[in-house]
Design a protein around this motif. Structure first.
Motif, short mmCIF file in Angstrom:
data_model
loop_
_atom_site.label_atom_id
_atom_site.label_comp_id
_atom_site.label_asym_id
_atom_site.label_seq_id
_atom_site.Cartn_x
_atom_site.Cartn_y
_atom_site.Cartn_z
N ALA A 233 0.84 -1.19 0.00
CA ALA A 233 0.00 0.00 0.00
C ALA A 233 0.88 1.25 0.00
O ALA A 233 2.05 1.18 0.40
CB ALA A 233 -0.91 -0.01 1.22
N PRO A 234 0.36 2.37 -0.42
CA PRO A 234 1.16 3.61 -0.45
C PRO A 234 1.74 3.93 0.91
O PRO A 234 1.04 3.93 1.92
CB PRO A 234 0.13 4.67 -0.87
N GLY A 235 3.04 4.16 0.93
CA GLY A 235 3.72 4.51 2.17
C GLY A 235 3.99 3.37 3.12
O GLY A 235 4.45 3.59 4.24
N LYS A 236 3.69 2.15 2.68
CA LYS A 236 3.88 1.00 3.56
C LYS A 236 4.82 -0.01 2.92
O LYS A 236 5.06 0.02 1.72
CB LYS A 236 2.54 0.34 3.88
N GLN A 237 5.32 -0.92 3.73
CA GLN A 237 6.18 -1.97 3.22
C GLN A 237 5.35 -3.08 2.56
O GLN A 237 4.17 -3.25 2.87
CB GLN A 237 7.02 -2.56 4.36
N ARG A 238 6.00 -3.81 1.69
CA ARG A 238 5.35 -4.95 1.07
C ARG A 238 5.08 -6.01 2.14
O ARG A 238 5.93 -6.29 2.96
CB ARG A 238 6.22 -5.52 -0.05
N GLU A 239 3.88 -6.60 2.08
CA GLU A 239 3.51 -7.59 3.07
C GLU A 239 2.92 -8.82 2.40
O GLU A 239 2.35 -8.75 1.32
CB GLU A 239 2.48 -7.02 4.05
N LEU A 240 3.04 -9.94 3.10
CA LEU A 240 2.48 -11.19 2.61
C LEU A 240 0.96 -11.14 2.69
O LEU A 240 0.40 -10.68 3.69
CB LEU A 240 3.01 -12.37 3.42
N VAL A 241 0.31 -11.62 1.63
CA VAL A 241 -1.14 -11.78 1.64
C VAL A 241 -1.49 -13.25 1.83
O VAL A 241 -2.21 -13.61 2.76
CB VAL A 241 -1.77 -11.26 0.33
N ALA A 242 -0.95 -14.09 0.97
CA ALA A 242 -1.22 -15.52 1.05
C ALA A 242 -0.20 -16.27 0.21
O ALA A 242 0.28 -15.74 -0.81
CB ALA A 242 -2.63 -15.85 0.58
N VAL A 243 0.13 -17.48 0.63
CA VAL A 243 0.99 -18.35 -0.15
C VAL A 243 0.40 -19.74 -0.20
O VAL A 243 -0.37 -20.14 0.69
CB VAL A 243 2.43 -18.42 0.41
N VAL A 244 0.78 -20.49 -1.23
CA VAL A 244 0.32 -21.87 -1.39
C VAL A 244 1.50 -22.71 -1.86
O VAL A 244 2.23 -22.32 -2.77
CB VAL A 244 -0.88 -21.96 -2.36
N THR A 245 1.70 -23.85 -1.22
CA THR A 245 2.79 -24.73 -1.60
C THR A 245 2.38 -25.59 -2.80
O THR A 245 1.21 -25.61 -3.20
CB THR A 245 3.17 -25.66 -0.44
N SER A 246 3.35 -26.30 -3.35
CA SER A 246 3.05 -27.17 -4.47
C SER A 246 2.07 -28.28 -4.08
O SER A 246 1.33 -28.79 -4.93
CB SER A 246 4.33 -27.78 -5.03
N GLY A 247 2.04 -28.59 -2.81
CA GLY A 247 1.12 -29.61 -2.31
C GLY A 247 -0.24 -29.08 -1.93
O GLY A 247 -1.12 -29.86 -1.53
N GLY A 248 -0.41 -27.76 -2.01
CA GLY A 248 -1.71 -27.17 -1.73
C GLY A 248 -1.89 -26.61 -0.34
O GLY A 248 -2.98 -26.13 0.00
N ASN A 249 -0.86 -26.65 0.49
CA ASN A 249 -0.97 -26.05 1.81
C ASN A 249 -0.95 -24.53 1.68
O ASN A 249 -0.20 -23.98 0.87
CB ASN A 249 0.17 -26.52 2.71
#
Length: 119
Positions: free
Chosen positions: A39-55
Motif C-alpha cells: 500500500a502507499p507509504g507501507k512496506q510490502r507484506e504477505l497476503v497468502a501463499v500456497v505450496t506445491s502440495g496445496g498447503n
C-alpha cells in the motif's frame, strides 16, 4: 522465467475481485507461489501463499475473505478476494519459487497489479 499478473481494478467496498498470475519460461518445477501487496507509504507484506502440495498460509487481515489457489499444470496462481475493504487497496504482486533450467532455484516476482477499493 516471467510472472504475469492480471485482474486488478476498481471495486466498491464489499465487492469481489480475482487475480491471476501465470509463470512462463524454462520452468522445471514451481515450489511455493504467493501474493504480496504494498500500500502507499507501507512496506510490502504477505497476503497468502500456497505450496506445491496445496498447503496455504494467509495474513490475519485477509483470513476468511481471500482464497489462494493454484493450477500446477498451468503454472498459475490465483487470488479470489471477497468482502473487500478500503484497506485492501494496494499494488498486488505475485511471487514464485521456481526451479529454472540451468539456473537453479530462484524467487521471481510479477510486475504488480493495482487493486483499488473505493466507493
Amino acid at each position: 522465467v516471467q510472472l504475469q499478473a492480471s485482474g486488478g481494478g476498481l471495486v466498491q467496498p464489499g465487492g469481489s475481485l480475482g487475480l491471476s498470475c501465470l509463470a512462463s519460461g524454462s520452468i522445471l518445477k514451481i515450489n511455493t507461489m504467493g501474493w504480496y501487496r504494498q500500500a502507499p507509504g507501507k512496506q510490502r507484506e504477505l497476503v497468502a501463499v500456497v505450496t506445491s502440495g496445496g498447503n496455504t498460509v494467509y495474513a490475519d487481515s485477509v483470513k476468511g475473505r481471500f482464497t489462494i489457489s493454484r493450477n500446477n499444470s498451468k503454472n498459475t496462481v490465483y487470488l479470489q478476494m471477497d468482502s473487500l475493504k478500503p484497506e485492501d487497496t494496494a499494488v498486488y504482486y505475485c511471487n514464485a519459487d521456481v526451479l529454472i533450467l540451468y539456473c537453479g532455484l530462484q524467487s521471481r516476482w510479477g510486475q504488480g497489479t493495482l487493486v483499488t477499493v473505493s466507493s
